[in-house]
Design a protein around this motif. Structure first.
Motif, PDB file in Angstrom:
ATOM      1  N   GLY A  52     -36.565  -7.653  -6.530  1.00  0.00           N
ATOM      2  CA  GLY A  52     -37.299  -6.896  -5.522  1.00  0.00           C
ATOM      3  C   GLY A  52     -38.714  -6.569  -5.983  1.00  0.00           C
ATOM      4  N   LEU A  53     -38.851  -6.218  -7.270  1.00  0.00           N
ATOM      5  CA  LEU A  53     -40.182  -5.937  -7.813  1.00  0.00           C
ATOM      6  C   LEU A  53     -41.079  -7.170  -7.783  1.00  0.00           C
ATOM      7  CD1 LEU A  53     -39.443  -3.665 -10.894  1.00  0.00           C
ATOM      8  CD2 LEU A  53     -40.602  -3.039  -8.786  1.00  0.00           C
ATOM      9  N   LEU A  54     -40.501  -8.323  -8.123  1.00  0.00           N
ATOM     10  CA  LEU A  54     -41.295  -9.554  -8.103  1.00  0.00           C
ATOM     11  C   LEU A  54     -41.721  -9.916  -6.686  1.00  0.00           C
ATOM     12  CD1 LEU A  54     -39.578 -11.836 -10.763  1.00  0.00           C
ATOM     13  CD2 LEU A  54     -41.842 -10.801 -10.845  1.00  0.00           C
ATOM     14  N   ALA A  55     -40.858  -9.671  -5.711  1.00  0.00           N
ATOM     15  CA  ALA A  55     -41.212  -9.961  -4.320  1.00  0.00           C
ATOM     16  C   ALA A  55     -42.356  -9.060  -3.859  1.00  0.00           C
ATOM     17  CB  ALA A  55     -40.001  -9.771  -3.424  1.00  0.00           C
ATOM     18  N   ILE A  56     -42.276  -7.784  -4.194  1.00  0.00           N
ATOM     19  CA  ILE A  56     -43.344  -6.854  -3.826  1.00  0.00           C
ATOM     20  C   ILE A  56     -44.633  -7.213  -4.554  1.00  0.00           C
ATOM     21  CG2 ILE A  56     -44.104  -4.449  -4.012  1.00  0.00           C
ATOM     22  CD1 ILE A  56     -41.170  -3.658  -3.518  1.00  0.00           C
ATOM     23  N   ALA A  57     -44.530  -7.516  -5.856  1.00  0.00           N
ATOM     24  CA  ALA A  57     -45.712  -7.886  -6.628  1.00  0.00           C
ATOM     25  C   ALA A  57     -46.345  -9.171  -6.092  1.00  0.00           C
ATOM     26  CB  ALA A  57     -45.355  -8.051  -8.103  1.00  0.00           C
ATOM     27  N   GLY A  58     -45.525 -10.115  -5.659  1.00  0.00           N
ATOM     28  CA  GLY A  58     -46.045 -11.353  -5.086  1.00  0.00           C
ATOM     29  C   GLY A  58     -46.810 -11.112  -3.796  1.00  0.00           C
TER      30      GLY A  58
END
Length: 191
Positions: A82-88
């Motif tokens: 989820g963090l990687l999706a938001i960061a992306g």
């Protein structure tokens, strides 16, 4: 005094996860310092340009910090996907907003790695002629013959024809640089 195993588990379980995360942070920062020192000394031994050294060390530092953050958040129970999706998504919006700066940055990275010219070379970019004083990740600094500093964006340097006057070869005279006597002159000098 007897030690109750369930009480010990409760005592250790309460702060153990945070302790693991803190221990990983400490080990990661020590490892990061060792990696940066080793990388710096290896690049100095290989006589890598100072600008390239700084670029590589900053890139390594940022990658190391991102990986450490993701592992620590994973230890603490946060879902890294989820963090990687938001960061992306944030990274995409941010990169679109600063597209010109990123274009200059990646052109600067190319110039630092490819090195079509060096500090001290006399170059012409578009209508600017000058001596290169600095090659940064965003701009190239030229000092013109009028002693004026000109900041040329690296995207311009990357996209335009660059003439390097430092490596220009002068037209060589024929032979060894002296006038070759013709046959009649040679015969007269022998007589």
């Amino acid at each position: 005094m007897t030690l109750d195993p369930s009480a010990l588990g409760t005592l250790l379980g309460g702060g153990w996860i945070e302790a693991q995360a803190l221990l990983f942070l400490i080990v990661s920062f020590v490892g990061m310092r060792l990696a940066l020192n080793w990388t710096g000394s290896a690049m100095r031994r290989a006589r890598v340009d100072l600008g390239t050294q700084i670029l590589v060390k900053r890139g390594l530092l940022i990658a190391w910090l991102i990986m450490t953050l993701l592992v620590v958040l994973g230890i603490l129970g946060v879902n890294p996907a989820g963090l990687l999706a938001i960061a992306g998504a944030v990274g995409l919006a941010f990169s679109l907003a600063i597209q010109d700066i990123l274009k200059n940055f990646f052109s600067g990275v190319y110039l630092l790695l490819e090195r079509p010219f060096r500090v001290g070379d006399t170059i012409r970019v578009k209508d600017q002629l000058g001596v290169v004083e600095n090659i940064g990740v965003r701009t190239t600094l030229l000092r013109t013959t009028d002693d004026v500093l000109v900041l040329v964006p690296n995207a311009t340097v990357f996209g335009e024809v660059v003439t390097n006057h430092t490596y220009a070869h002068p037209a060589e005279p024929e032979g060894d640089g002296h006038k070759q006597p013709n046959q009649a002159e040679t015969t007269q000098t022998r007589a």
